[in-house]
Enzyme design. Structure first.
Site, mmCIF file in Angstrom:
data_model
loop_
_atom_site.group_PDB
_atom_site.id
_atom_site.type_symbol
_atom_site.label_atom_id
_atom_site.label_comp_id
_atom_site.label_asym_id
_atom_site.label_seq_id
_atom_site.Cartn_x
_atom_site.Cartn_y
_atom_site.Cartn_z
ATOM 1 C CB CYS A 1 -0.911 0.015 1.230
ATOM 2 S SG CYS A 1 -1.908 -1.485 1.428
ATOM 3 N NE ARG B 1 -7.069 -3.909 1.444
ATOM 4 C CZ ARG B 1 -8.126 -4.688 1.686
ATOM 5 N NH1 ARG B 1 -9.351 -4.185 1.619
ATOM 6 N NH2 ARG B 1 -7.963 -5.959 2.005
ATOM 7 C CG LEU B 2 -1.698 -3.838 -4.528
ATOM 8 C CD1 LEU B 2 -2.417 -3.462 -5.814
ATOM 9 C CD2 LEU B 2 -0.199 -3.971 -4.798
ATOM 10 C CG LEU C 1 -2.795 -11.608 2.633
ATOM 11 C CD1 LEU C 1 -1.979 -11.648 3.912
ATOM 12 C CD2 LEU C 1 -3.076 -13.018 2.145
ATOM 13 C CG ASN D 1 3.707 -0.119 2.233
ATOM 14 O OD1 ASN D 1 3.268 -0.981 1.472
ATOM 15 N ND2 ASN D 1 4.848 0.507 2.017
ATOM 16 N N GLY D 2 2.679 -3.222 3.522
ATOM 17 C CA GLY D 2 3.533 -4.405 3.534
ATOM 18 C C GLY D 2 2.746 -5.685 3.675
ATOM 19 C CB SER E 1 12.671 -10.385 -6.572
ATOM 20 O OG SER E 1 13.232 -9.905 -5.368
ATOM 21 N N GLY E 2 14.752 -12.608 -6.463
ATOM 22 C CA GLY E 2 15.962 -13.201 -5.888
ATOM 23 C C GLY E 2 16.908 -12.176 -5.302
#
Length: 666
Positions: free
Chosen positions: A2, A53-54, A57, A79-80, A386-387
């Site tokens: 977010c 908000r993205l 969950l 955010n997270g 991602s790595g």
């Protein structure tokens, strides 16, 4: 994932004015959270919070933020992602059962889990329980106290500071600039650091009185603190420090053999990947074909009942296109693979967007392919693993084994002799070194070829010219300008000594009796969060894509630092342990090749299709009128690059990124 923002003001905003301000601040973060918008304000105490908000969950309205606790004491914006939030829910239920309190959950979001934990336990206790990436803001109505925390390794951003005598904070700088009468000046000392490192190191930002919150730290601010204009740096506290988790091999279990360490590492990585593969939206992974991303994809696919989605980006310039390596790994693993091929024109079209995406000067040119692969992935998934961080944790960068070997060979020389040797190497033109590279590679097998020889020779020359110790050599290797005063005009109002003290306070003293490990530690504190993670976060969020980094599960990090050094670098090769695990899933011949990085032919473009754009930004009168850069040195560097005598791609790109940022933000 977010965008969050807020303020505590002394400006006596009306309810309507306060709502208007927080709305303007939040609207700049819509790309970080296009799914929902929320505000909360308390005009009696002149505080407002905003959230974009993205939804990842609990996609329902029960995950809406700002969220108020059931006892109406706390308000949170977050955010997270908290990967262990279901475990925390069980812990909450056990605690409440022991107190004979009924537990009732409204929804399934990790935000509700967090808020409920804060109702039960102290702030610092809760954030130490968390496994995840986050920037959290919690307001305590009873104590009139605001607390903001950033995750341990700096995956999620947080800016804070004073604007117009008010405390402001946000996920990105652009939100802070929407606060009324923003007039914070450009910090020239921070600008010098930008030109030295190609990014602005934490805790400073490009603006005076605006800071980045350090990873693993939190800040507590009361309303009285703001009224008294207290020094914000005195309110910062650590809750987790990397130095506390560096074993320095003193307590390594000498009875363990390689297989035990490898088994434990794979277990920690698999646990991190499994927990980060939980989402209520489509999920995938970035796959470059290198060690780190291939290992993450392998362990994701291992436990997935269907092919995972993987993404890579390729370029029409064959010298820079590594998509075939990723495709080979994807085919072997059986992933649902997407290759995104872009032309140089498409890549160049990203450049005008960069000042908006990154908010402050940032000149890691791999920001362009990073944005392109994020943009493509966002059309199919909403989350991508991602790595990143494998290099810093397991010794992947060439400097970790190249620099100590070099120093062992030249440290016997008197400094004047090293200086002379460095100056001699720097006289060799770039085209001559490129011709030598081509002839050398024609005689070598693919796994023993060298690349970017002219750039490496230039770094070697600077290292020899300026290094009186191994620490000097490291600093030279990570710096583009050893003396950024050559490019940035001084301003006697800036206090550079105070800046240095501020930055160095973050690099807490730690005793590491190994040069390579010391470099890895320093890179983990600055280069990783301020360059690598910043690059990915801003590029991904510009596309409304959430990225997750399994290597930065703090349990993986802590385990990595307890492993013996030779599990990381062995026989002059980095990431030994990761290679051994990966070879269980992917044949070594698919992986073993020279490390090239995520590069694009910027230097060639600057001499060709981007030349007019560059010439406009580097206009002598424009630079003089702006008053930040030494126009004579800028012109000299530009002309040397154009005639091919020296490859000054990185320096020119850093100047152009500042100039383009300045045009947008002045």
């Amino acid at each position: 994932m977010c965008g969050i923002t807020g303020f505590i003001s002394v400006n006596n905003f009306s309810k309507e004015d306060s709502l208007g301000v927080i709305n303007k601040m939040s609207s700049t973060l819509s790309h970080r959270g296009p799914d929902d918008t929320g505000y909360w304000q308390d005009t009696s105490n002149q505080i407002a919070l905003g959230h974009k908000r993205l939804s990842i969950l609990d996609l329902s309205t029960l995950g809406h933020q700002p969220m108020t606790s059931t006892d109406n004491r706390f308000v949170i914006i977050f955010n997270g992602e908290i990967y262990n939030h279901l475990t925390l829910r069980k812990e909450v239920e056990e605690y409440r059962n022991s107190k004979k309190i009924n537990t009732s959950w409204k929804g399934f979001s990790d935000t509700e889990t967090l808020l409920t934990c804060f109702e039960i336990w102290d702030f610092e206790i809760v954030i130490n329980k968390l496994v995840g990436m986050f920037s959290i803001c919690l307001y305590d109505k009873d104590l009139k106290l605001l607390k903001i925390a950033r995750d341990r390794l700096g995956e999620k951003p947080m800016y804070y500071g004073y604007v117009n005598n008010s405390f402001v904070f946000a996920s990105e700088l652009k939100a802070l600039k929407e606060f009324p009468e923003f007039n914070n000046k450009i910090n020239r000392t921070a600008l010098k650091k930008y030109f030295q490192y190609m990014y602005i190191p934490c805790p400073y930002s490009i603006y005076s009185d605006i800071f980045k919150l350090e990873p693993g730290h939190f800040i507590s601010i009361s309303l009285n603190d703001i009224k008294n204009s207290i020094d914000l740096r005195n309110k910062i506290e650590p809750y987790w420090l990397l130095k506390d988790n560096i074993d320095n091999n003193s307590n390594v279990n000498v009875y363990k053999d390689d297989s035990e360490y490898l088994s434990e590492l794979e277990h920690h990585l698999q646990t991190a990947i499994d927990s980060q593969s939980i989402a209520d939206v489509p999920l995938g992974a970035f796959l470059s074909g290198g060690i780190d991303s291939s290992l993450i994809s392998s362990l994701m696919q291992k436990n997935s009942p269907k092919p995972i989605q993987t993404f890579t980006v390729g370029f029409e310039e064959s010298n820079f296109d590594e998509s075939s390596f990723a495709k080979e790994v994807a085919t072997h693993l059986g992933t649902d693979h997407s290759e995104i091929f872009v032309t140089s024109k498409e890549a160049q079209e990203v450049i005008p967007k960069l000042p908006y995406i990154y908010d402050e000067p940032f000149s890691d040119s791999s920001q362009i392919p990073t944005y392109l692969v994020c943009s493509a992935a966002s059309k199919k998934v909403k989350v991508a693993l991602s790595g990143d961080a494998g290099d810093e944790l397991f010794g992947g960068y060439n400097r970790y084994f190249w620099a100590p070997r070099l120093w062992n060979k030249v440290s016997w020389m008197p400094f004047p002799l090293r200086n002379f040797l460095g100056n001699t190497i720097s006289l060799i033109p770039a085209y001559g070194l490129d011709n030598l590279e081509s002839k050398f590679n024609n005689l070598r097998s693919n796994d023993k070829k060298i690349d970017n020889f002219s750039n490496k020779a230039e770094k070697l020359a600077r290292g020899l010219k300026n290094s009186k110790s191994i620490d000097d050599l490291y600093l030279s290797l990570i710096s583009e300008w050893d003396n950024p005063s050559q490019i940035v005009l001084d301003n006697e109002n800036d206090n550079e000594a105070q800046f240095e003290e501020l930055v160095q306070s973050f690099y807490s003293e730690v005793s590491i009796n190994n040069t390579s490990l010391d470099m890895m530690y320093k890179d983990s504190l600055s280069y990783l969060p301020d360059d690598i993670l910043c690059k990915v976060d801003r590029a991904a969020m510009a596309c409304s894509l959430e990225t997750r980094v399994p290597f930065l599960d703090h349990r993986v990090v802590e385990h990595a630092w307890k492993m013996p050094f030779n599990m990381k670098i062995r026989e002059n090769k980095g990431k030994w342990a990761l290679r051994q695990i990966l070879y269980k899933y992917v044949p070594s011949e698919m992986i073993e090749r020279p490390k090239t990085g995520f590069s694009i032919p910027v230097g060639e473009w600057l001499r060709g299709p981007l030349r007019d754009w560059a010439e406009d930004l580097l206009d002598e009168k424009k630079i003089i009128d702006q008053g930040f850069l030494n126009h004579k040195n800028v012109r000299e560097i530009w002309l040397l690059h154009l005639n091919g005598r020296i490859d000054y791609t990185a320096r020119i790109w850093s100047i152009l990124m500042f100039q383009s940022w300045l045009e947008v933000n002045s």
